[in-house]
Scaffold this motif. Structure first.
Motif, PDB file in Angstrom:
ATOM      1  N   VAL A 109       0.841  -1.206   0.000  1.00  0.00           N
ATOM      2  CA  VAL A 109       0.000   0.000   0.000  1.00  0.00           C
ATOM      3  C   VAL A 109       0.868   1.245   0.000  1.00  0.00           C
ATOM      4  O   VAL A 109       0.599   2.211  -0.729  1.00  0.00           O
ATOM      5  N   ASP A 110       1.945   1.238   0.783  1.00  0.00           N
ATOM      6  CA  ASP A 110       2.868   2.374   0.825  1.00  0.00           C
ATOM      7  C   ASP A 110       3.496   2.619  -0.552  1.00  0.00           C
ATOM      8  O   ASP A 110       3.565   3.758  -1.020  1.00  0.00           O
ATOM      9  N   GLU A 111       3.946   1.552  -1.210  1.00  0.00           N
ATOM     10  CA  GLU A 111       4.508   1.671  -2.562  1.00  0.00           C
ATOM     11  C   GLU A 111       3.473   2.247  -3.530  1.00  0.00           C
ATOM     12  O   GLU A 111       3.798   3.074  -4.387  1.00  0.00           O
ATOM     13  N   ALA A 112       2.239   1.795  -3.405  1.00  0.00           N
ATOM     14  CA  ALA A 112       1.176   2.258  -4.307  1.00  0.00           C
ATOM     15  C   ALA A 112       0.901   3.744  -4.111  1.00  0.00           C
ATOM     16  O   ALA A 112       0.721   4.485  -5.087  1.00  0.00           O
ATOM     17  N   TYR A 113       0.875   4.204  -2.863  1.00  0.00           N
ATOM     18  CA  TYR A 113       0.662   5.636  -2.603  1.00  0.00           C
ATOM     19  C   TYR A 113       1.811   6.470  -3.173  1.00  0.00           C
ATOM     20  O   TYR A 113       1.594   7.539  -3.736  1.00  0.00           O
ATOM     21  N   LYS A 114       3.041   5.989  -3.030  1.00  0.00           N
ATOM     22  CA  LYS A 114       4.183   6.718  -3.585  1.00  0.00           C
ATOM     23  C   LYS A 114       4.113   6.771  -5.108  1.00  0.00           C
ATOM     24  O   LYS A 114       4.404   7.808  -5.714  1.00  0.00           O
TER      25      LYS A 114
END
Length: 186
Positions: A137-142
């Protein structure tokens, strides 16, 4: 069967009594946080925000690895981008008054910021993420922030900022008694 019928009423009374006593004598808990804030830096900011874009993005982020199944997350991302003019770059030589005419030479507009609104963004679905869901999820937000920033740079936000600068500043200057107002950008 007779034993069950004899025990059942007592069991019901016992369970109801437990819930009654648990509610009546429940343990109240409280949360306490102690903070020691310290202002580290104070800056003068002269940015005049003139346009705000509200953006929605639907992103499917897939993480492929050699040994694990493909993990994916589907996000609905809300973001905003703001166009502004940095008035701190404005100098006295950028203002010329000739009779009833004012020539105002403003700095070029810029994108003040692009930020993801995490409060209104949502994780719609995850597949095969298991223990790596938070990282995915963190990668997707970035990735969403990079894509939104790239799209904003391609958009008409800087021209809209120029137009709004004229729409905001011209009436103010005309209100001071000047009939001809010309706004240019450096």
């Amino acid at each position: 069967m007779k034993i069950v019928l004899r025990i059942l009423p007592w069991l019901i009374i016992l369970v109801a009594g437990y819930f009654f006593l648990a509610q009546k004598f429940s343990i109240n808990t409280s949360v306490e946080s102690k903070h020691q804030l310290m202002v580290e830096k104070i800056e003068a900011i002269g940015k005049l925000e003139l346009v705000r874009y509200q953006i929605s993005d639907v992103i499917e982020h897939i993480n492929k690895t050699d040994y694990l199944p493909e993990a994916s997350v589907l996000l609905i991302v809300k973001a905003e981008a703001v166009g502004c003019i940095d008035l701190a770059k404005f100098t006295s030589t950028d203002l010329k008054i000739e009779g009833d005419t004012v020539i105002l030479n403003l700095p070029q507009p810029e994108i003040c910021y692009v930020k993801i609104d995490h409060k209104n963004s949502k994780v719609y679905d995850t597949k095969m993420a298991f223990f790596r869901e938070a990282d995915l999820v963190d990668e997707a937000y970035k990735a969403a922030e990079r894509e939104v920033t790239a799209e904003v740079k391609k958009s008409d936000i800087l021209n809209q900022t120029k137009a709004n600068a004229s729409n905001v500043l011209k009436p103010i200057i005309e209100g001071l008694g000047f009939t001809n107002v010309r706004i240019t950008f450096d």
